[in-house]
Design a protein around this motif. Structure first.
Motif, PDB file in Angstrom:
ATOM      1  N   GLU A 122       0.834  -1.205   0.000  1.00 18.38           N
ATOM      2  CA  GLU A 122       0.000   0.000   0.000  1.00 18.38           C
ATOM      3  C   GLU A 122       0.866   1.251   0.000  1.00 18.38           C
ATOM      4  N   LEU A 123       1.896   1.277   0.869  1.00 19.84           N
ATOM      5  CA  LEU A 123       2.804   2.423   0.928  1.00 19.84           C
ATOM      6  C   LEU A 123       3.568   2.570  -0.392  1.00 19.84           C
ATOM      7  N   LEU A 124       4.029   1.446  -0.936  1.00 18.66           N
ATOM      8  CA  LEU A 124       4.770   1.497  -2.200  1.00 18.66           C
ATOM      9  C   LEU A 124       3.887   1.986  -3.343  1.00 18.66           C
ATOM     10  N   ASN A 125       2.633   1.536  -3.365  1.00 21.25           N
ATOM     11  CA  ASN A 125       1.729   2.009  -4.418  1.00 21.25           C
ATOM     12  C   ASN A 125       1.582   3.520  -4.373  1.00 21.25           C
ATOM     13  N   GLN A 126       1.434   4.076  -3.162  1.00 25.84           N
ATOM     14  CA  GLN A 126       1.335   5.534  -3.021  1.00 25.84           C
ATOM     15  C   GLN A 126       2.634   6.202  -3.462  1.00 25.84           C
ATOM     16  N   THR A 127       3.758   5.634  -3.013  1.00 25.52           N
ATOM     17  CA  THR A 127       5.061   6.200  -3.361  1.00 25.52           C
ATOM     18  C   THR A 127       5.303   6.118  -4.867  1.00 25.52           C
ATOM     19  N   GLU A 128       5.013   4.962  -5.461  1.00 19.13           N
ATOM     20  CA  GLU A 128       5.216   4.801  -6.900  1.00 19.13           C
ATOM     21  C   GLU A 128       4.328   5.759  -7.699  1.00 19.13           C
ATOM     22  N   LYS A 129       3.103   5.929  -7.245  1.00 19.31           N
ATOM     23  CA  LYS A 129       2.194   6.855  -7.932  1.00 19.31           C
ATOM     24  C   LYS A 129       2.747   8.268  -7.882  1.00 19.31           C
ATOM     25  N   GLY A 130       3.205   8.683  -6.695  1.00 21.87           N
ATOM     26  CA  GLY A 130       3.756  10.032  -6.542  1.00 21.87           C
ATOM     27  C   GLY A 130       5.029  10.224  -7.352  1.00 21.87           C
ATOM     28  N   LEU A 131       5.918   9.238  -7.311  1.00 27.31           N
ATOM     29  CA  LEU A 131       7.167   9.330  -8.070  1.00 27.31           C
ATOM     30  C   LEU A 131       6.884   9.329  -9.572  1.00 27.31           C
ATOM     31  N   GLY A 132       5.939   8.483  -9.993  1.00 28.62           N
ATOM     32  CA  GLY A 132       5.581   8.410 -11.406  1.00 28.62           C
ATOM     33  C   GLY A 132       5.055   9.735 -11.930  1.00 28.62           C
ATOM     34  N   GLN A 133       4.207  10.384 -11.118  1.00 32.65           N
ATOM     35  CA  GLN A 133       3.655  11.666 -11.538  1.00 32.65           C
ATOM     36  C   GLN A 133       4.732  12.746 -11.546  1.00 32.65           C
ATOM     37  N   LYS A 134       5.548  12.793 -10.509  1.00 36.48           N
ATOM     38  CA  LYS A 134       6.558  13.844 -10.398  1.00 36.48           C
ATOM     39  C   LYS A 134       7.626  13.729 -11.485  1.00 36.48           C
ATOM     40  N   TYR A 135       8.086  12.490 -11.747  1.00 33.31           N
ATOM     41  CA  TYR A 135       9.195  12.314 -12.681  1.00 33.31           C
ATOM     42  C   TYR A 135       8.764  11.770 -14.038  1.00 33.31           C
ATOM     43  N   LYS A 136       7.432  11.652 -14.248  1.00 30.17           N
ATOM     44  CA  LYS A 136       6.924  11.102 -15.514  1.00 30.17           C
ATOM     45  C   LYS A 136       7.618   9.773 -15.806  1.00 30.17           C
ATOM     46  N   PHE A 137       7.570   8.889 -14.792  1.00 29.98           N
ATOM     47  CA  PHE A 137       8.288   7.616 -14.843  1.00 29.98           C
ATOM     48  C   PHE A 137       7.312   6.502 -14.504  1.00 29.98           C
ATOM     49  N   ARG A 138       7.249   5.477 -15.376  1.00 32.74           N
ATOM     50  CA  ARG A 138       6.354   4.349 -15.124  1.00 32.74           C
ATOM     51  C   ARG A 138       7.118   3.263 -14.385  1.00 32.74           C
ATOM     52  N   ILE A 139       6.824   3.092 -13.116  1.00 37.64           N
ATOM     53  CA  ILE A 139       7.471   2.069 -12.304  1.00 37.64           C
ATOM     54  C   ILE A 139       6.774   0.741 -12.563  1.00 37.64           C
ATOM     55  N   THR A 140       7.567  -0.280 -12.863  1.00 30.79           N
ATOM     56  CA  THR A 140       6.985  -1.585 -13.187  1.00 30.79           C
ATOM     57  C   THR A 140       7.220  -2.640 -12.114  1.00 30.79           C
ATOM     58  N   ASN A 141       8.146  -2.380 -11.197  1.00 30.20           N
ATOM     59  CA  ASN A 141       8.422  -3.368 -10.171  1.00 30.20           C
ATOM     60  C   ASN A 141       9.264  -2.728  -9.079  1.00 30.20           C
ATOM     61  N   HIS A 142       9.506  -3.459  -8.016  1.00 34.34           N
ATOM     62  CA  HIS A 142      10.352  -2.950  -6.936  1.00 34.34           C
ATOM     63  C   HIS A 142      11.100  -4.108  -6.293  1.00 34.34           C
ATOM     64  N   LEU A 143      12.125  -3.781  -5.574  1.00 32.64           N
ATOM     65  CA  LEU A 143      12.926  -4.766  -4.864  1.00 32.64           C
ATOM     66  C   LEU A 143      13.315  -4.139  -3.534  1.00 32.64           C
ATOM     67  N   ILE A 144      12.951  -4.784  -2.438  1.00 32.29           N
ATOM     68  CA  ILE A 144      13.231  -4.225  -1.121  1.00 32.29           C
ATOM     69  C   ILE A 144      14.133  -5.161  -0.336  1.00 32.29           C
ATOM     70  N   GLN A 145      15.225  -4.602   0.160  1.00 37.72           N
ATOM     71  CA  GLN A 145      16.134  -5.329   1.038  1.00 37.72           C
ATOM     72  C   GLN A 145      16.490  -4.397   2.182  1.00 37.72           C
ATOM     73  N   PHE A 146      16.351  -4.890   3.390  1.00 38.77           N
ATOM     74  CA  PHE A 146      16.784  -4.143   4.557  1.00 38.77           C
ATOM     75  C   PHE A 146      18.087  -4.759   5.050  1.00 38.77           C
ATOM     76  N   TYR A 147      19.074  -3.907   5.330  1.00 38.88           N
ATOM     77  CA  TYR A 147      20.361  -4.385   5.815  1.00 38.88           C
ATOM     78  C   TYR A 147      20.475  -4.070   7.298  1.00 38.88           C
ATOM     79  N   GLY A 148      21.072  -4.986   8.052  1.00 43.96           N
ATOM     80  CA  GLY A 148      21.226  -4.784   9.484  1.00 43.96           C
ATOM     81  C   GLY A 148      21.999  -5.935  10.089  1.00 43.96           C
ATOM     82  N   VAL A 149      21.747  -6.201  11.363  1.00 43.50           N
ATOM     83  CA  VAL A 149      22.462  -7.252  12.082  1.00 43.50           C
ATOM     84  C   VAL A 149      21.431  -8.229  12.642  1.00 43.50           C
ATOM     85  N   CYS A 150      21.625  -9.529  12.373  1.00 44.66           N
ATOM     86  CA  CYS A 150      20.674 -10.542  12.823  1.00 44.66           C
ATOM     87  C   CYS A 150      20.810 -10.782  14.334  1.00 44.66           C
ATOM     88  N   GLU A 151      19.876 -11.529  14.875  1.00 44.89           N
ATOM     89  CA  GLU A 151      19.848 -11.793  16.313  1.00 44.89           C
ATOM     90  C   GLU A 151      21.120 -12.497  16.790  1.00 44.89           C
TER      91      GLU A 151
END
Length: 157
Positions: A122-151
């Protein structure tokens, strides 16, 4: 780079042909391995799996095929910080096994997670819509990776 009309193609046969590539037995075998894999395979991992059945497929062919598949959007090329590219079959945000990654920067452990995916989408859809409108860019996919330290690693120090 993809050639021709790559839009709207069906399964991988059509996608290859629609983009001007031939679907060879070796390429199909690589796709088959990736589509059935639960993990994140390197080119070397794929080569080891494919070589007994297709001895004529060399490691260079595996690398070239993975580059083509990545350019076609059929696989994700992932960097988990261990100096080796890993590959994962791309299913898109609506795929049955859609997930994101937590990557430990200490031990390079990768955790696939599906928690909070609906909220993230839901957040990405809003972000992609806003970015697409601002930069006239059609986003077709995304890739999310969070980096940190495991337990396990956070308890070491």
């Amino acid at each position: 780079m993809p050639r021709g009309n790559c839009k709207g193609q069906g399964w991988w046969h059509g996608k290859f042909r629609g983009c001007g590539y031939r679907l060879t037995a070796g390429r199909e075998a690589i796709l088959d391995i990736l589509s059935k894999s639960e993990g994140h395979l390197s080119a070397e991992d794929i080569y080891v799996k494919i070589h007994p059945k297709y001895p004529s497929v060399g490691l260079t062919t595996v690398y070239r095929t993975l580059e083509v598949l990545s350019n076609l959007g059929m696989v994700y090329k992932l960097d988990f910080g261990d100096g080796r590219a890993r590959y994962e079959f791309a299913q898109g945000p609506k795929g049955a096994h859609h997930h994101h990654h937590l990557v430990c920067t200490q031990c390079n452990k990768v955790i696939d997670y599906t928690d909070f995916i609906d909220e993230e989408v839901e957040l990405l859809n809003q972000t992609e819509k806003g970015l697409g409108q601002k930069y006239k860019f059609r986003i077709t996919n995304h890739l999310i990776q969070f980096y940190g330290v495991c337990e396990q690693c956070s308890g070491k120090k």
